[in-house]
Design an enzyme around this catalytic site. Structure first.
Site: not given
Ligand code: 13P
Length: 252
Positions: A9-11, A96, A98, A168, A174, A214, A235-236
């Site tokens: 997930n590049w966000k 998600h 976010e 999640e 993150g 993470s 993510g990251g």
């Protein structure tokens, strides 16, 4: 047997050029060494058509990170499920934390999005998970069950086959704080039990449940070894091809 999946997930990261470079690098790495799981990359809307074209003959599938809760019309700035589908994307990430938190997406809104996405033939990666406060109060199971009941448990068994769940925990996203493999397994098993109560043991057994928060190459092997953890939503660590490949290799 259910699918093992590693999804990125590049966000809101990467310009179009940077995204194309990342997808190209990943495509080359995976052409040289076939993955042992399904690989999905979730990109911003603007990348979808170009990246879908780029990876169309390889093992990578493409996902959007969102879609509108309306089919079409005067909704300035929104992107519909049909538009996502027309880019060649196969998946859409919905629910998600976010989006729930910053854009006030309620279970009802998410239910509309899920229905529209499935009607267009997209598969849905549906995210659920508790906040730190809810975890400390021991409410994680109730939160996950309510999020499923609110947006996806109305689906027919046939529709359910197009759903992937991503657990999640918000406190792990993150933050560098991963849920332990035991903590994650415990709730994944609970989620599968909830799915079984609605759709039966067989469909529950075929449902892929991903862990997100993470997740990286160093902790993925331990997480993915657990019986109810079928992969990760990353993510990251999905923003650099070697890091992402390191997680994909956890299935080797
Ligand atoms: P991180 O891997 O950066 O913690 O993000 C997880 C996530 O939110 C994936 O959807």
């Amino acid at each position: 047997m259910r699918k093992h999946i590693v999804a990125g997930n590049w966000k809101m990261n990467k310009t179009l050029q940077e995204g194309v470079a990342l997808a190209t690098e990943l495509k080359e790495i995976l052409a040289a060494e076939k993955p042992n799981c399904e690989v999905i990359i979730g990109t911003p809307f603007i990348h979808l058509a170009t990246v879908s074209e780029l990876v169309k003959d390889c093992v990578i599938a493409v996902s959007a990170e969102n879609c509108a809760n309306k089919a079409s019309g005067a909704y300035t700035g929104e992107v519909s499920a049909a538009m996502v589908k027309s880019t060649g994307a196969e998946y859409v990430i919905l629910g998600h934390s976010e989006r729930r938190e910053y854009y006030h997406e309620t279970p009802e809104i998410l239910k509309e999005k899920v229905d529209l996405a499935l009607a267009e033939g997209l598969k849905v990666i549906f995210c659920i998970g508790e906040s730190l406060e809810q975890r400390e109060a021991g409410e994680q199971e109730a939160v996950c069950k309510a999020e499923l009941a609110g947006s996806v448990f109305h689906l027919t068994p046939e529709q359910w086959k197009s759903i992937v769940i991503a657990y999640e925990p918000i406190w792990a996203i993150g933050t560098g704080k991963t849920a332990t493999a035991e903590q994650a397994e415990e709730i994944h098993a609970y989620i599968r039990k909830c799915v079984a109560e609605v759709y039966g043991a067989e469909l529950a057994d075929e449902t892929s449940i991903l862990y997100g928060g993470s997740c990286k190459a160093s902790n993925a092997p331990e997480l993915f070894q657990k019986p109810d953890i079928d992969g990760g939503l990353i993510g990251g660590a999905s923003l650099k091809a070697p890091d992402f490949k390191g997680i994909i290799d956890a299935w080797k």
